[in-house]
Design a protein around this motif. Structure first.
Motif, mmCIF file in Angstrom:
data_model
loop_
_atom_site.group_PDB
_atom_site.id
_atom_site.type_symbol
_atom_site.label_atom_id
_atom_site.label_comp_id
_atom_site.label_asym_id
_atom_site.label_seq_id
_atom_site.Cartn_x
_atom_site.Cartn_y
_atom_site.Cartn_z
ATOM 1 N N LYS A 50 0.865 -1.000 0.116
ATOM 2 C CA LYS A 50 0.236 -0.426 -0.135
ATOM 3 C C LYS A 50 1.051 1.060 0.328
ATOM 4 O O LYS A 50 -0.038 2.357 0.026
ATOM 5 C CB LYS A 50 -1.121 0.006 1.166
ATOM 6 C CG LYS A 50 -1.925 -0.788 1.088
ATOM 7 C CD LYS A 50 -2.959 -0.719 2.102
ATOM 8 C CE LYS A 50 -4.677 -1.782 2.019
ATOM 9 N NZ LYS A 50 -3.946 -3.038 2.303
ATOM 10 N N GLY A 51 2.027 1.138 0.763
ATOM 11 C CA GLY A 51 3.353 2.009 0.035
ATOM 12 C C GLY A 51 2.512 2.993 1.346
ATOM 13 O O GLY A 51 2.773 4.245 1.027
ATOM 14 N N VAL A 52 2.550 3.139 2.498
ATOM 15 C CA VAL A 52 2.456 3.954 3.881
ATOM 16 C C VAL A 52 2.730 2.617 4.928
ATOM 17 O O VAL A 52 3.166 2.003 4.819
ATOM 18 C CB VAL A 52 0.214 3.502 3.863
ATOM 19 C CG1 VAL A 52 -0.039 4.694 2.792
ATOM 20 C CG2 VAL A 52 0.362 2.218 3.726
ATOM 21 N N PHE A 53 3.233 3.182 5.953
ATOM 22 C CA PHE A 53 3.414 2.769 7.689
ATOM 23 C C PHE A 53 2.543 3.942 8.673
ATOM 24 O O PHE A 53 2.004 3.934 8.400
ATOM 25 C CB PHE A 53 5.149 2.989 7.475
ATOM 26 C CG PHE A 53 5.133 4.564 7.514
ATOM 27 C CD1 PHE A 53 5.169 4.805 9.062
ATOM 28 C CD2 PHE A 53 5.882 5.650 6.760
ATOM 29 C CE1 PHE A 53 5.982 6.108 9.481
ATOM 30 C CE2 PHE A 53 6.206 6.724 6.512
ATOM 31 C CZ PHE A 53 6.347 7.054 7.426
ATOM 32 N N VAL A 54 2.480 2.474 9.375
ATOM 33 C CA VAL A 54 1.848 3.375 10.583
ATOM 34 C C VAL A 54 3.099 3.767 11.992
ATOM 35 O O VAL A 54 3.276 2.891 11.610
ATOM 36 C CB VAL A 54 0.665 2.497 10.868
ATOM 37 C CG1 VAL A 54 0.405 2.517 12.479
ATOM 38 C CG2 VAL A 54 -0.502 1.662 9.998
ATOM 39 N N VAL A 82 0.763 6.813 7.544
ATOM 40 C CA VAL A 82 1.299 8.097 6.768
ATOM 41 C C VAL A 82 2.142 7.113 5.537
ATOM 42 O O VAL A 82 2.638 5.953 5.905
ATOM 43 C CB VAL A 82 2.798 8.005 7.666
ATOM 44 C CG1 VAL A 82 3.451 9.586 7.123
ATOM 45 C CG2 VAL A 82 1.827 8.942 8.861
ATOM 46 N N SER A 83 2.009 8.847 4.376
ATOM 47 C CA SER A 83 2.407 7.848 3.205
ATOM 48 C C SER A 83 4.288 8.074 3.261
ATOM 49 O O SER A 83 4.692 8.473 4.198
ATOM 50 C CB SER A 83 2.231 8.868 2.280
ATOM 51 O OG SER A 83 2.772 10.026 2.439
ATOM 52 N N LEU A 84 4.405 7.293 2.486
ATOM 53 C CA LEU A 84 6.216 7.188 2.573
ATOM 54 C C LEU A 84 7.077 8.344 2.248
ATOM 55 O O LEU A 84 8.233 8.192 2.482
ATOM 56 C CB LEU A 84 6.866 5.606 1.366
ATOM 57 C CG LEU A 84 6.795 4.443 2.104
ATOM 58 C CD1 LEU A 84 7.319 3.736 0.530
ATOM 59 C CD2 LEU A 84 7.219 3.878 3.164
#
Lengths: 234, 234, 234, 234
Positions: D36-40, D59-61
């Protein structure tokens, strides 16, 4: 006999692990009944988790078991000698608490380096000198008691004003008006040893003692007729 | 009177043992009500396990008990002086936390050696110099307060930017916008003292201070109009 | 098979985190059944919270798994060699407890610096020397066992009187008459390492060893036919 | 969105206070979803006792908030840069754990001084150099990430083999295949820093590094195709 005293001594012994002063079965607390001429002490080598008030051993002031199915602490002759020699003592504690033992092994008194110390100990906590081979080979535990008294008498220290000592190569003994008061002093001794260790390391080239007037102020703020700390002041 | 304030002060006091900042009955927290001109403080020498909100003592800013059956902390005149002199202070904490006391006894400021420090203290936590015999023999606790203020004024330190001090031979005082904020600062002070002790030991020959621009960045990341740490930022 | 032994070994393993001797999954305990010629040991890398008595692995004295669905500890060949070579051993413990590892990494024996040490270890706890590349590249865990035995034989130390060792670059192994006795010795070793570290720092220029006669007194107060510590004395 | 990932990141964050790695609200953990190209990541400055899985911020990368009512950790740009630059990273942890910070403030790498270190870190844990005024005054948190990558690239260190770093003046970052693996590495880093500190003090004049062949043996006992530690070995 002495159910209440056994309970008090039991509770004072249980306060040692509760305050992180002991490892395994190490340590022992006693309290004296001056009228009956006996003291009550922890049995030797019993796990604190298994300890019960009725396990406490009643011992005469000359060190003989008066009542109890268990062997008393091996340090009993030390307690007995201190009670005989210093008649104001009501309770005695022996531990292998880590910071006090570090100083005892190094043969270095715990210095009166701050008000934390001065609130409880009116001066350095002294070291009782290393025992000789003869003293160890014969009545070792009795001679430990004698060495403690010598440490105070040779430097003219009042044991009620400095209620603790380090026995060289071994560890701390503290005392007080009763068993729980002696536990209180054992707690303070280990804390000030810990703090002083770090102060000495931060400031190795300097005398870290508090000035005498500050020692006086803090000690007498808590002790004696002019005390004004706490709720039972004059 | 002041039920809510007593409850807040009680809870801030109970936060001291919960955060391992106290031994036995040591330490005290207060919080001021500027409108009423009084502050609420822990009673002297009471066991934390026995403490109740209604035991808190109400004291006027000139240091007299306004309400309460118990004696207030012996350090009450220090609190009162600080509240009188620094009118932005909302709460004050005094502890004998081990690492801060080690520095206080050594007479060494806790250096701003990393961002952990810079997040809370905008510069070294200074040492208030040793009191003289006269200062100790007369109004000792009041003079402790005066020595703290002198330490800040002589070096032109803003007490709201560096919300803590070490009193030489004694221990730390911290403060904040209220009692719990002062407790927060007491926690941080002891942690940074612990870390700095080890940093100084790892690197004894080098100045371990952070550069000023990093101190600025971290302090102002959390404080002031440009703060962006936390959830209440601008 | 061996349900009781598995339960004992399980409980001895669980005593490691309970006594703050392990981080994460580190450490392992075993106990031998000499009649059956097998020992029981913790499985490799299992979380202590997930460990169950039935997870314990049964291993023959030559180091092969006899029963169990899980891989035994990677240190199994070390345990097996020690059981084969020292036939009085009943239980073995390996940990990465912090103070013992600090000495192991420094390659310094834990000195018999006080009675706390003398009560359990009759002399310094030695260091097994660094393994060579060949010893590490081939049968590493077996060679660890061999290096331990060499450390005792080369200095003529009785492994039952000094029930522990530091393996250089690695950490402590202790042993005893059974698994729980070996855990006891692991606890004492870490405590005396901690205390000795501070004693050495307080007194860096002096030999901190206890005199031989005090080592004798304390060790034989607890061990052998003349022991008088505890409740099972003669 | 991402309920499962939020729960994992929440639990990894809660593992920090459970393992004594944080004071107050300090520290943060994130985990990436590469597809998904995001991190938590943890929200900024929230008390661990109040934290809930749904508070986690997505948050997006490139570092922009995709979902969440709370501000993300101020260290978010550091996490984002590391995820962008090192595409094998699954989770990242930042703490102010006391022993790692002591080394970070001293600017000294945590040396590979024993097998405890070698089991997790294949070599010294390096120090990312002090940031310049420009780096701090502009995009400070992004530049922290860049300094970390530079520390590895300049010395040709594989970040997956040495999954942690000390940022000078600040503290540790660790990472791993997911958030909980990064927490594992944060735990180990603080423990080895603690042990190494004491080893360095015991043996100040000697190189305390393990030989390369022992580092190889222990690291590859746990990692790679020939690993034989644990239950999932080949």
């Amino acid at each position: 006999m002495l159910e209440d005293l056994k309970k008090e001594v039991y509770e004072a012994n249980m306060a040692l692990p509760a305050n992180n002063l002991v490892t395994l079965t190490w340590g022992n607390v006693s309290q004296v009944d001056r009228e009956k001429g006996v003291f009550v002490i922890k049995p030797s080598g019993v796990d604190y988790n298994d300890l019960k008030p009725e396990d406490m051993v009643v011992v005469s002031l000359d060190g003989h078991v008066v009542e109890g199915n268990l062997n008393p602490s091996t340090d009993t002759p030390t307690h007995a000698f201190l009670y005989r020699h210093w008649t104001d003592l009501g309770g005695i504690v022996h531990t292998h608490s880590k910071w006090a033992v570090a100083f005892a092994q190094a043969g270095i008194p715990v210095p009166a380096a701050g008000t934390t110390h001065a609130d409880t100990f009116y001066g350095d906590v002294p070291v009782a000198r290393r025992l000789t081979k003869n003293e160890v080979d014969s009545e070792y535990e009795l001679n430990t008691g004698k060495s403690i008294v010598r440490a105070f008498e040779s430097e003219d220290i009042d044991p009620m004003a400095v209620p603790g000592v380090l026995t060289n190569d071994h560890g701390p003994f503290t005392w007080g008006k009763d068993a729980m008061d002696a536990v209180h002093n054992a707690i303070v001794l280990d804390v000030v040893a810990e703090i002083d260790y770090h102060t000495m390391s931060l400031n190795p080239s300097q005398d870290i003692h508090v000035p005498q007037y500050l020692l006086d102020r803090h000690y007498y703020r808590k002790h004696g007729v002019n005390a004004y700390y706490g709720q039972n002041t004059h």
